[in-house]
Design a protein around this motif. Structure first.
Motif, PDB file in Angstrom:
ATOM      1  N   HIS A   1     -10.573   5.097   6.173  1.00 55.92           N
ATOM      2  CA  HIS A   1      -9.197   5.593   6.135  1.00 55.92           C
ATOM      3  C   HIS A   1      -8.194   4.442   6.070  1.00 55.92           C
ATOM      4  CE1 HIS A   1      -8.043   4.432  10.221  1.00 55.92           C
ATOM      5  NE2 HIS A   1      -9.228   4.874  10.654  1.00 55.92           N
ATOM      6  N   GLY A   2      -6.922   4.821   5.964  1.00 57.63           N
ATOM      7  CA  GLY A   2      -5.858   3.845   5.812  1.00 57.63           C
ATOM      8  C   GLY A   2      -5.068   3.582   7.077  1.00 57.63           C
ATOM      9  N   TRP A   3      -4.031   2.773   6.908  1.00 52.97           N
ATOM     10  CA  TRP A   3      -3.130   2.350   7.972  1.00 52.97           C
ATOM     11  C   TRP A   3      -2.542   3.553   8.695  1.00 52.97           C
ATOM     12  CZ3 TRP A   3       2.603   1.514   7.051  1.00 52.97           C
ATOM     13  CH2 TRP A   3       3.208   0.863   8.134  1.00 52.97           C
ATOM     14  N   THR A   4      -2.578   3.522  10.021  1.00 51.53           N
ATOM     15  CA  THR A   4      -2.031   4.538  10.941  1.00 51.53           C
ATOM     16  C   THR A   4      -2.790   5.859  10.915  1.00 51.53           C
ATOM     17  OG1 THR A   4      -0.358   5.601   9.507  1.00 51.53           O
ATOM     18  CG2 THR A   4       0.287   3.540  10.639  1.00 51.53           C
TER      19      THR A   4
ATOM     20  N   THR B   1       1.840   2.175  18.673  1.00 56.10           N
ATOM     21  CA  THR B   1       2.883   1.372  18.036  1.00 56.10           C
ATOM     22  C   THR B   1       2.439  -0.069  17.779  1.00 56.10           C
ATOM     23  OG1 THR B   1       4.607   2.711  19.085  1.00 56.10           O
ATOM     24  CG2 THR B   1       5.248   0.539  18.278  1.00 56.10           C
ATOM     25  N   SER B   2       1.771  -0.683  18.750  1.00 59.13           N
ATOM     26  CA  SER B   2       1.342  -2.073  18.586  1.00 59.13           C
ATOM     27  C   SER B   2       0.318  -2.212  17.467  1.00 59.13           C
ATOM     28  CB  SER B   2       0.758  -2.604  19.896  1.00 59.13           C
ATOM     29  OG  SER B   2      -0.400  -1.862  20.278  1.00 59.13           O
ATOM     30  N   VAL B   3      -0.580  -1.244  17.353  1.00 52.51           N
ATOM     31  CA  VAL B   3      -1.589  -1.264  16.288  1.00 52.51           C
ATOM     32  C   VAL B   3      -0.913  -1.124  14.931  1.00 52.51           C
ATOM     33  CG1 VAL B   3      -3.563  -0.026  15.313  1.00 52.51           C
ATOM     34  CG2 VAL B   3      -3.415  -0.385  17.782  1.00 52.51           C
ATOM     35  N   ARG B   4       0.014  -0.180  14.840  1.00 57.00           N
ATOM     36  CA  ARG B   4       0.743   0.020  13.585  1.00 57.00           C
ATOM     37  C   ARG B   4       1.448  -1.262  13.163  1.00 57.00           C
ATOM     38  NH1 ARG B   4       4.842   3.279  15.156  1.00 57.00           N
ATOM     39  NH2 ARG B   4       6.521   1.817  14.694  1.00 57.00           N
ATOM     40  N   ALA B   5       2.123  -1.928  14.095  1.00 57.18           N
ATOM     41  CA  ALA B   5       2.879  -3.132  13.776  1.00 57.18           C
ATOM     42  C   ALA B   5       1.971  -4.315  13.440  1.00 57.18           C
ATOM     43  CB  ALA B   5       3.791  -3.490  14.944  1.00 57.18           C
ATOM     44  N   ASN B   6       0.879  -4.471  14.171  1.00 55.14           N
ATOM     45  CA  ASN B   6      -0.020  -5.603  13.912  1.00 55.14           C
ATOM     46  C   ASN B   6      -0.719  -5.471  12.560  1.00 55.14           C
ATOM     47  OD1 ASN B   6       0.515  -7.069  16.259  1.00 55.14           O
ATOM     48  ND2 ASN B   6      -0.986  -5.925  17.456  1.00 55.14           N
TER      49      ASN B   6
END
Length: 327
Positions: free
Chosen positions: A46-49, A217-222
């Motif tokens: 799968h993709g981001w987020t 949120t931290s995972v999304r940003a990193n």
């Protein structure tokens, strides 16, 4: 209160098996196996987020004929969140895919790999690894791109004409550390505009919103920081397996320009499937067509895969290089 009902086809199916796989740096990955034990294998990234839940409707389309492996990218879903920013990289993506394949695809066997967005970037990043190549019968790159992601974003309206300003604002959106909070009418509208086609019904938008909002949120940003500087062109050039590309014509995050560049850079391109009116979340927006393309590649390149035609809106007489799904 959440007033939008999630359609049954977007509810995550119950796996026949769940695995915990350790990557090269020790990060634990959650892996699910669906479908038919002993059948030819399809691996979904799968993709981001997102998470394995993102693939729910595609898994339902494929699980009567295939053994379907789906895993949560590090930090997503039920996989372990990396303890530091240095654990987020394209190398980590490649090592994670390698670990999943070594655990779920026995030596001497091969699978079809399908990756959406960051999952497609994962396949490209891992393409030069012998342990991945020897387990890959074919690949499907879905709504993805190898580089220049920020430069090609079309989220901002055309009224913002300055290329420099567009790139700056897009980068701020991509790397934002603002928490998404609970799903709301406003967040549904914003998410639909940015990630889906204008005709996406409320149930699809709700499924997307629940999945994306669940990402820390931290995972999304990193991961956004990794995507900002992404360049996996070298991996694309090393991808020797037969590979097809899928993209929605209304994809704002990885517009069709990326798909055309990937087809031009592949060693063994097997066609470009265009999905009219579809945005970035193509496996959720048009799961039948996406599953049919995965099945097409499996039927042609994976030993033991069923050869009968799958129900699909993809016209059989379409060009082998570029096809347009029936809207």
């Amino acid at each position: 209160m959440n007033s939008v009902r999630l359609p049954a086809e977007y509810e995550p199916p119950t796996p026949v098996e769940e695995l915990s796989v350790r990557s090269a740096d020790g990060i634990r990955l959650h892996v699910e196996v669906h479908g038919q034990p002993g059948a030819p294998t399809v691996v979904l990234a799968h993709g981001w987020t997102c998470s394995t839940a993102f693939w729910a409707p595609v898994i339902r389309e494929l699980s009567d004929r295939y053994r379907v492996v789906a895993y949560d990218q590090r930090g997503h879903g039920h996989s372990e969140i990396p303890p530091s920013r240095v654990r987020y990289s394209t190398r980590a993506l490649a090592e994670d895919l390698s670990a999943v394949l070594e655990r779920t695809v026995p030596a001497g066997e091969r699978a079809v790999l399908a990756g959406h967005s960051m999952g497609g970037m994962t396949i490209m990043a891992a393409a030069g690894r012998a342990e991945v190549a020897e387990r890959t019968a074919a690949a499907v790159l879905i709504s993805t791109g190898p580089s220049e992601l920020v430069a090609e974003l079309t989220v901002l309206p055309p009224a913002v004409r300055s290329p420099g300003l567009r790139r700056f604002l897009h980068r701020q959106l991509l790397r934002s550390r603002l928490p998404l909070g609970p799903v709301s009418p406003v967040s549904r509208v914003a998410l639909k505009y940015a990630t889906m086609g204008p005709g996406s019904p409320a149930g699809q938008v709700e499924a997307t919103a629940r999945i994306v909002h669940a990402c820390p949120t931290s995972v999304r940003a990193n991961w956004a920081a990794v995507l900002d500087r992404l360049d996996v062109h070298a991996g694309l050039a090393r991808l020797t397996a037969p590979t097809s590309v899928v993209v929605g014509t209304d994809d704002r995050l990885t517009p069709p320009v990326h798909a055309h560049r990937m087809v031009a850079g592949l060693k063994d391109p097997q066609g470009l499937l265009l999905l009219p009116g579809v945005g970035h979340m193509s496996p959720l927006e048009r799961p039948t067509e996406v599953a049919a393309e995965i099945h097409r590649m499996a039927a042609q390149h994976l030993v033991g895969a069923p050869s009968q035609s799958a129900p699909s809106a993809v016209p059989a007489e379409g060009s082998t290089e570029e096809r347009t799904a029936v809207a």
